[in-house]
Design a protein around this motif. Structure first.
Motif, PDB file in Angstrom:
ATOM      1  N   LYS A 195       0.831  -1.210   0.000  1.00  0.00           N
ATOM      2  CA  LYS A 195       0.000   0.000   0.000  1.00  0.00           C
ATOM      3  C   LYS A 195       0.863   1.256   0.000  1.00  0.00           C
ATOM      4  N   VAL A 196       1.983   1.219   0.718  1.00  0.00           N
ATOM      5  CA  VAL A 196       2.895   2.366   0.711  1.00  0.00           C
ATOM      6  C   VAL A 196       3.466   2.567  -0.692  1.00  0.00           C
ATOM      7  N   LEU A 197       3.869   1.482  -1.333  1.00  0.00           N
ATOM      8  CA  LEU A 197       4.419   1.597  -2.685  1.00  0.00           C
ATOM      9  C   LEU A 197       3.360   2.068  -3.680  1.00  0.00           C
ATOM     10  N   ALA A 198       2.122   1.674  -3.464  1.00  0.00           N
ATOM     11  CA  ALA A 198       1.037   2.168  -4.318  1.00  0.00           C
ATOM     12  C   ALA A 198       0.867   3.679  -4.151  1.00  0.00           C
ATOM     13  N   ALA A 199       1.034   4.162  -2.914  1.00  0.00           N
ATOM     14  CA  ALA A 199       0.964   5.605  -2.669  1.00  0.00           C
ATOM     15  C   ALA A 199       2.123   6.319  -3.367  1.00  0.00           C
ATOM     16  N   VAL A 200       3.315   5.712  -3.306  1.00  0.00           N
ATOM     17  CA  VAL A 200       4.471   6.276  -4.003  1.00  0.00           C
ATOM     18  C   VAL A 200       4.171   6.405  -5.496  1.00  0.00           C
ATOM     19  N   ARG A 201       3.557   5.370  -6.064  1.00  0.00           N
ATOM     20  CA  ARG A 201       3.245   5.375  -7.499  1.00  0.00           C
ATOM     21  C   ARG A 201       2.278   6.517  -7.838  1.00  0.00           C
ATOM     22  N   ARG A 202       1.294   6.739  -6.975  1.00  0.00           N
ATOM     23  CA  ARG A 202       0.349   7.834  -7.222  1.00  0.00           C
ATOM     24  C   ARG A 202       1.047   9.187  -7.125  1.00  0.00           C
ATOM     25  N   ILE A 203       1.910   9.325  -6.123  1.00  0.00           N
ATOM     26  CA  ILE A 203       2.627  10.596  -5.961  1.00  0.00           C
ATOM     27  C   ILE A 203       3.556  10.834  -7.140  1.00  0.00           C
ATOM     28  N   ARG A 204       4.252   9.777  -7.564  1.00  0.00           N
ATOM     29  CA  ARG A 204       5.197   9.923  -8.672  1.00  0.00           C
ATOM     30  C   ARG A 204       4.498  10.346  -9.961  1.00  0.00           C
ATOM     31  N   GLY A 205       3.254   9.991 -10.099  1.00  0.00           N
ATOM     32  CA  GLY A 205       2.504  10.411 -11.271  1.00  0.00           C
ATOM     33  C   GLY A 205       2.194  11.900 -11.295  1.00  0.00           C
ATOM     34  N   ARG A 206       2.433  12.587 -10.172  1.00  0.00           N
ATOM     35  CA  ARG A 206       2.094  14.007 -10.067  1.00  0.00           C
ATOM     36  C   ARG A 206       3.299  14.908  -9.861  1.00  0.00           C
ATOM     37  N   THR A 207       4.464  14.331  -9.559  1.00  0.00           N
ATOM     38  CA  THR A 207       5.633  15.163  -9.280  1.00  0.00           C
ATOM     39  C   THR A 207       6.914  14.388  -9.554  1.00  0.00           C
ATOM     40  N   GLN A 208       7.976  15.120  -9.876  1.00  0.00           N
ATOM     41  CA  GLN A 208       9.291  14.519 -10.051  1.00  0.00           C
ATOM     42  C   GLN A 208      10.212  14.824  -8.864  1.00  0.00           C
ATOM     43  N   VAL A 209       9.652  15.355  -7.797  1.00  0.00           N
ATOM     44  CA  VAL A 209      10.433  15.563  -6.570  1.00  0.00           C
ATOM     45  C   VAL A 209      10.960  14.210  -6.081  1.00  0.00           C
ATOM     46  N   PRO A 210      12.239  14.112  -5.735  1.00  0.00           N
ATOM     47  CA  PRO A 210      12.771  12.828  -5.244  1.00  0.00           C
ATOM     48  C   PRO A 210      12.025  12.348  -4.000  1.00  0.00           C
ATOM     49  N   ALA A 241      10.310   0.537  -9.281  1.00  0.00           N
ATOM     50  CA  ALA A 241       9.212   0.515 -10.254  1.00  0.00           C
ATOM     51  C   ALA A 241       8.098   1.483  -9.850  1.00  0.00           C
ATOM     52  N   ALA A 242       7.887   1.639  -8.548  1.00  0.00           N
ATOM     53  CA  ALA A 242       6.851   2.554  -8.063  1.00  0.00           C
ATOM     54  C   ALA A 242       7.262   4.015  -8.191  1.00  0.00           C
ATOM     55  N   GLY A 243       8.583   4.267  -8.261  1.00  0.00           N
ATOM     56  CA  GLY A 243       9.066   5.640  -8.390  1.00  0.00           C
ATOM     57  C   GLY A 243       9.865   6.140  -7.217  1.00  0.00           C
ATOM     58  N   LEU A 244      10.235   5.250  -6.304  1.00  0.00           N
ATOM     59  CA  LEU A 244      11.048   5.650  -5.162  1.00  0.00           C
ATOM     60  C   LEU A 244      12.487   5.876  -5.616  1.00  0.00           C
ATOM     61  N   ASP A 245      13.133   6.885  -5.039  1.00  0.00           N
ATOM     62  CA  ASP A 245      14.507   7.212  -5.417  1.00  0.00           C
ATOM     63  C   ASP A 245      15.541   6.704  -4.424  1.00  0.00           C
ATOM     64  N   ALA A 246      15.173   6.621  -3.168  1.00  0.00           N
ATOM     65  CA  ALA A 246      16.153   6.263  -2.143  1.00  0.00           C
ATOM     66  C   ALA A 246      15.466   5.647  -0.946  1.00  0.00           C
ATOM     67  N   VAL A 247      16.261   4.991  -0.121  1.00  0.00           N
ATOM     68  CA  VAL A 247      15.758   4.401   1.121  1.00  0.00           C
ATOM     69  C   VAL A 247      16.749   4.706   2.229  1.00  0.00           C
ATOM     70  N   LEU A 248      16.214   5.032   3.398  1.00  0.00           N
ATOM     71  CA  LEU A 248      17.029   5.230   4.583  1.00  0.00           C
ATOM     72  C   LEU A 248      16.696   4.083   5.538  1.00  0.00           C
ATOM     73  N   PRO A 249      17.514   3.015   5.545  1.00  0.00           N
ATOM     74  CA  PRO A 249      17.262   1.900   6.466  1.00  0.00           C
ATOM     75  C   PRO A 249      17.773   2.257   7.861  1.00  0.00           C
ATOM     76  N   LEU A 250      16.886   2.725   8.710  1.00  0.00           N
ATOM     77  CA  LEU A 250      17.270   3.394   9.954  1.00  0.00           C
ATOM     78  C   LEU A 250      18.131   2.549  10.876  1.00  0.00           C
ATOM     79  N   ASP A 251      17.882   1.244  10.911  1.00  0.00           N
ATOM     80  CA  ASP A 251      18.617   0.394  11.854  1.00  0.00           C
ATOM     81  C   ASP A 251      19.597  -0.537  11.144  1.00  0.00           C
ATOM     82  N   LEU A 252      20.070  -0.138   9.966  1.00  0.00           N
ATOM     83  CA  LEU A 252      21.056  -0.939   9.250  1.00  0.00           C
ATOM     84  C   LEU A 252      22.314  -0.124   8.971  1.00  0.00           C
TER      85      LEU A 252
END
Length: 215
Positions: A28-43, A67-78
């Motif tokens: 569901k989070v990735l689906a939200a990313v996909r919707r946001i990516r369809g409206r903006t190119q902000v990273p 594929a959803a449009g995410l640019d980066a990940v911050l793995p907080l505990d890694l």
């Protein structure tokens, strides 16, 4: 959302509980990313603990996130030296990884984290957990200068920033400003319609951004 947050204060812990109770999942989070990516190119960057990523599958998460449009990940505990295979899986898929440095980080480790970080280096400017604070740390200028001296990536400052004045103060020292708990609390305390909530958050985020951009 993760059921046992370690670096997060009360506001974000409560947000995680509300999110889990509402049925939020990684897809569901990735689906939200996909919707946001369809409206903006902000990273777009995902702040997450590693547990949901491992449960979803590291390789699958990396490929689906890109594929959803995410640019980066911050793995907080890694920390990147604890399991670099995960970091490599992110990078191989085209997903940047963001590292964190803290006031207690040694000079040698600052150099390591600067080399490992992609996109930006997150400076956790105070010890303890997330949450709003009245002032910024007295050693902020010195700490950020030390990071910028070894980092090719921009240094962004977070933990405890909640007002436009604080955001401007942080922006004068670093390359970017991160605000989390303050906006999360604003969402939690809102009692109007969904539309009025969106307006309230947009207004506050705009005020913070304007203060940063003026600097």
């Amino acid at each position: 959302p993760y059921s046992d947050p370690m670096a997060d204060g009360v506001a974000i812990q409560a947000a995680c509980e509300r999110s889990l109770a509402a049925g939020t999942t990684v897809p569901k989070v990735l689906a939200a990313v996909r919707r946001i990516r369809g409206r903006t190119q902000v990273p777009l960057v995902a702040f997450t603990y590693l547990n949901p990523v491992q449960a979803y599958g590291v390789q699958r998460f990396a490929s689906d996130a890109v594929a959803a449009g995410l640019d980066a990940v911050l793995p907080l505990d890694l920390p990147p030296d604890e399991d670099h295979a995960v970091i490599e899986a992110f990078r191989d898929a085209g997903l940047a990884n963001v590292c964190l440095a803290a006031p207690t980080t040694t000079a040698k480790r600052k150099q390591f984290l600067a080399r490992e970080s992609r996109g930006f280096l997150y400076y956790v400017c105070r010890l303890g957990v997330t949450g709003e604070r009245a002032t910024l740390p007295a050693d902020l200028t010195r700490q950020v200068k030390a990071l910028k001296a070894v980092s090719e990536a921009p240094v962004c400052i977070g933990f405890g920033i909640s007002t436009p004045e604080q955001a401007a103060e942080a922006a004068a020292r670093g390359d970017g400003v991160i605000v989390g708990s303050h906006l999360v609390r604003l969402i939690e305390g809102h009692r109007g319609s969904r539309a009025s909530l969106v307006r309230a958050v947009a207004q506050r985020a705009g005020d913070l951004a304007a203060a940063v951009h003026r600097v």
